[in-house]
Design a protein around this motif. Structure first.
Motif, mmCIF file in Angstrom:
data_model
loop_
_atom_site.group_PDB
_atom_site.id
_atom_site.type_symbol
_atom_site.label_atom_id
_atom_site.label_comp_id
_atom_site.label_asym_id
_atom_site.label_seq_id
_atom_site.Cartn_x
_atom_site.Cartn_y
_atom_site.Cartn_z
ATOM 1 N N TYR A 1 40.111 45.771 42.993
ATOM 2 C CA TYR A 1 39.094 44.669 42.877
ATOM 3 C C TYR A 1 38.873 44.068 44.335
ATOM 4 O O TYR A 1 39.811 43.563 44.815
ATOM 5 C CB TYR A 1 39.056 43.537 41.943
ATOM 6 C CG TYR A 1 39.071 44.359 40.392
ATOM 7 C CD1 TYR A 1 38.044 44.596 39.940
ATOM 8 C CD2 TYR A 1 40.586 44.521 39.863
ATOM 9 C CE1 TYR A 1 38.268 45.190 38.524
ATOM 10 C CE2 TYR A 1 40.473 45.041 38.601
ATOM 11 C CZ TYR A 1 39.436 45.056 37.810
ATOM 12 O OH TYR A 1 39.495 45.677 36.784
ATOM 13 N N VAL A 2 37.869 44.163 44.866
ATOM 14 C CA VAL A 2 37.573 43.550 46.429
ATOM 15 C C VAL A 2 36.279 42.662 46.223
ATOM 16 O O VAL A 2 35.266 42.948 45.797
ATOM 17 C CB VAL A 2 36.888 44.686 47.423
ATOM 18 C CG1 VAL A 2 36.949 44.152 48.811
ATOM 19 C CG2 VAL A 2 38.244 45.807 47.356
ATOM 20 N N MET A 3 36.732 41.366 46.595
ATOM 21 C CA MET A 3 35.809 40.399 46.643
ATOM 22 C C MET A 3 35.784 39.744 48.017
ATOM 23 O O MET A 3 36.801 39.611 48.629
ATOM 24 C CB MET A 3 36.171 39.192 45.499
ATOM 25 C CG MET A 3 36.075 39.632 44.251
ATOM 26 S SD MET A 3 34.525 39.931 43.447
ATOM 27 C CE MET A 3 33.470 38.628 43.384
ATOM 28 N N VAL B 1 21.021 38.008 43.631
ATOM 29 C CA VAL B 1 21.091 38.245 42.177
ATOM 30 C C VAL B 1 21.050 36.699 41.543
ATOM 31 O O VAL B 1 20.069 36.675 40.465
ATOM 32 C CB VAL B 1 22.528 38.690 41.783
ATOM 33 C CG1 VAL B 1 22.629 38.470 40.253
ATOM 34 C CG2 VAL B 1 22.683 40.137 42.343
ATOM 35 N N VAL C 1 22.286 29.268 35.689
ATOM 36 C CA VAL C 1 23.465 30.256 36.551
ATOM 37 C C VAL C 1 23.657 29.475 37.902
ATOM 38 O O VAL C 1 22.971 29.274 38.553
ATOM 39 C CB VAL C 1 22.749 31.548 36.931
ATOM 40 C CG1 VAL C 1 23.420 32.456 37.697
ATOM 41 C CG2 VAL C 1 22.359 32.370 35.686
ATOM 42 N N GLU C 2 24.869 29.190 37.981
ATOM 43 C CA GLU C 2 25.211 28.093 39.315
ATOM 44 C C GLU C 2 25.515 28.569 40.403
ATOM 45 O O GLU C 2 25.521 28.224 41.533
ATOM 46 C CB GLU C 2 26.066 26.896 38.669
ATOM 47 C CG GLU C 2 25.437 25.947 37.706
ATOM 48 C CD GLU C 2 26.546 25.352 36.801
ATOM 49 O OE1 GLU C 2 27.695 25.423 36.855
ATOM 50 O OE2 GLU C 2 25.652 24.931 35.767
ATOM 51 N N GLY C 3 26.185 29.968 40.226
ATOM 52 C CA GLY C 3 26.564 30.530 41.311
ATOM 53 C C GLY C 3 27.093 32.090 41.008
ATOM 54 O O GLY C 3 27.328 32.368 39.890
ATOM 55 N N VAL C 4 26.578 33.024 41.874
ATOM 56 C CA VAL C 4 26.870 34.306 41.553
ATOM 57 C C VAL C 4 27.871 34.943 42.937
ATOM 58 O O VAL C 4 27.166 34.687 43.970
ATOM 59 C CB VAL C 4 25.728 35.193 41.490
ATOM 60 C CG1 VAL C 4 26.017 36.946 41.058
ATOM 61 C CG2 VAL C 4 24.902 34.669 40.159
ATOM 62 N N ARG C 5 28.752 35.876 42.698
ATOM 63 C CA ARG C 5 29.411 36.428 43.739
ATOM 64 C C ARG C 5 29.582 37.669 43.470
ATOM 65 O O ARG C 5 30.147 38.224 42.380
ATOM 66 C CB ARG C 5 30.968 35.795 44.005
ATOM 67 C CG ARG C 5 30.695 34.354 44.536
ATOM 68 C CD ARG C 5 31.420 33.607 45.306
ATOM 69 N NE ARG C 5 32.075 34.325 46.801
ATOM 70 C CZ ARG C 5 31.606 33.901 47.904
ATOM 71 N NH1 ARG C 5 30.373 33.403 47.882
ATOM 72 N NH2 ARG C 5 32.221 34.456 48.969
ATOM 73 N N GLN C 6 29.216 38.628 44.362
ATOM 74 C CA GLN C 6 29.200 40.067 44.076
ATOM 75 C C GLN C 6 30.224 40.730 45.031
ATOM 76 O O GLN C 6 30.567 40.600 46.049
ATOM 77 C CB GLN C 6 28.088 40.869 44.388
ATOM 78 C CG GLN C 6 27.784 42.344 43.726
ATOM 79 C CD GLN C 6 26.443 42.799 43.719
ATOM 80 O OE1 GLN C 6 25.769 42.237 43.517
ATOM 81 N NE2 GLN C 6 26.440 43.990 44.018
ATOM 82 N N GLY C 7 31.088 41.622 44.072
ATOM 83 C CA GLY C 7 32.117 42.466 44.918
ATOM 84 C C GLY C 7 32.093 43.826 44.363
ATOM 85 O O GLY C 7 31.289 44.113 43.710
ATOM 86 N N LYS C 8 33.233 44.535 44.738
ATOM 87 C CA LYS C 8 33.328 45.962 44.476
ATOM 88 C C LYS C 8 34.645 46.385 43.513
ATOM 89 O O LYS C 8 35.472 45.610 43.587
ATOM 90 C CB LYS C 8 33.812 46.744 45.872
ATOM 91 C CG LYS C 8 32.462 46.735 46.758
ATOM 92 C CD LYS C 8 32.929 47.848 48.101
ATOM 93 C CE LYS C 8 33.704 46.817 49.033
ATOM 94 N NZ LYS C 8 34.012 47.651 50.184
#
Lengths: 101, 101
Positions: free
Chosen positions: B31-33, B46, B58-65
């Motif tokens: 998992y890479v963030m 997003v 929706v207070e915050g979104v972070r996208q990773g791999k």
């Protein structure tokens, strides 16, 4: 008088601090992967690059997305599933998994 | 004679089947963030899109791999960590987590 003011300030700060503690936001994690059988060029590129770097024994690589959501308290898993269906995953070629915490 | 041949075929098939069972490939999931504090435009996009679709709270979104690796038996976690350091994650701005199974 100054003492009274200080006392109120402290109470205010304490209340705010407790609110922050109690807010205890929900977190959801959504994992989106390409379905089996769908060509994954990104994964193939990674596999090739790992081979070039001398890492043997990498037989397959698939790359997907993780989306971490900070949600308001009380958001249900059904809402998150709805988000996946409508925006986060392309359900024709991708599968998704939701984890709430 | 045909019986003997059949017997050998069965033995062959049995051996192959057991090999397949024993091969029991390793899987690693990486998992890479993006690290905290690093701007995440994808996540912001997003979040904005979810808001437009009517998903409140929706207070915050972070996208990773996520990267799923099929590895040869006997690959160590150290090797996978090495892959992360050298290729899979940009450790200046990204953090990673390895899960073996």
């Amino acid at each position: 008088m100054a003492g009274l003011f200080e006392y109120f300030c402290k109470e205010e700060a304490r209340g705010w601090f407790l609110d922050e503690l109690e807010r205890n936001d929900m977190k959801a994690r959504v994992y989106v992967m390409l379905k089996n059988g769908v060509l994954d060029p990104q994964g193939e590129a990674v596999r090739h690059a790992l081979g070039s770097l001398g890492f043997d024994g990498v037989e397959g690589v698939r790359q997907g997305k993780v989306i971490e959501l900070d949600l308001a308290e009380g958001t249900t898993e059904a809402t998150v599933t709805d988000m996946c269906e409508k925006l986060l995953a392309n359900t024709v070629i991708e599968s998704y998994r939701v984890e709430l915490s």
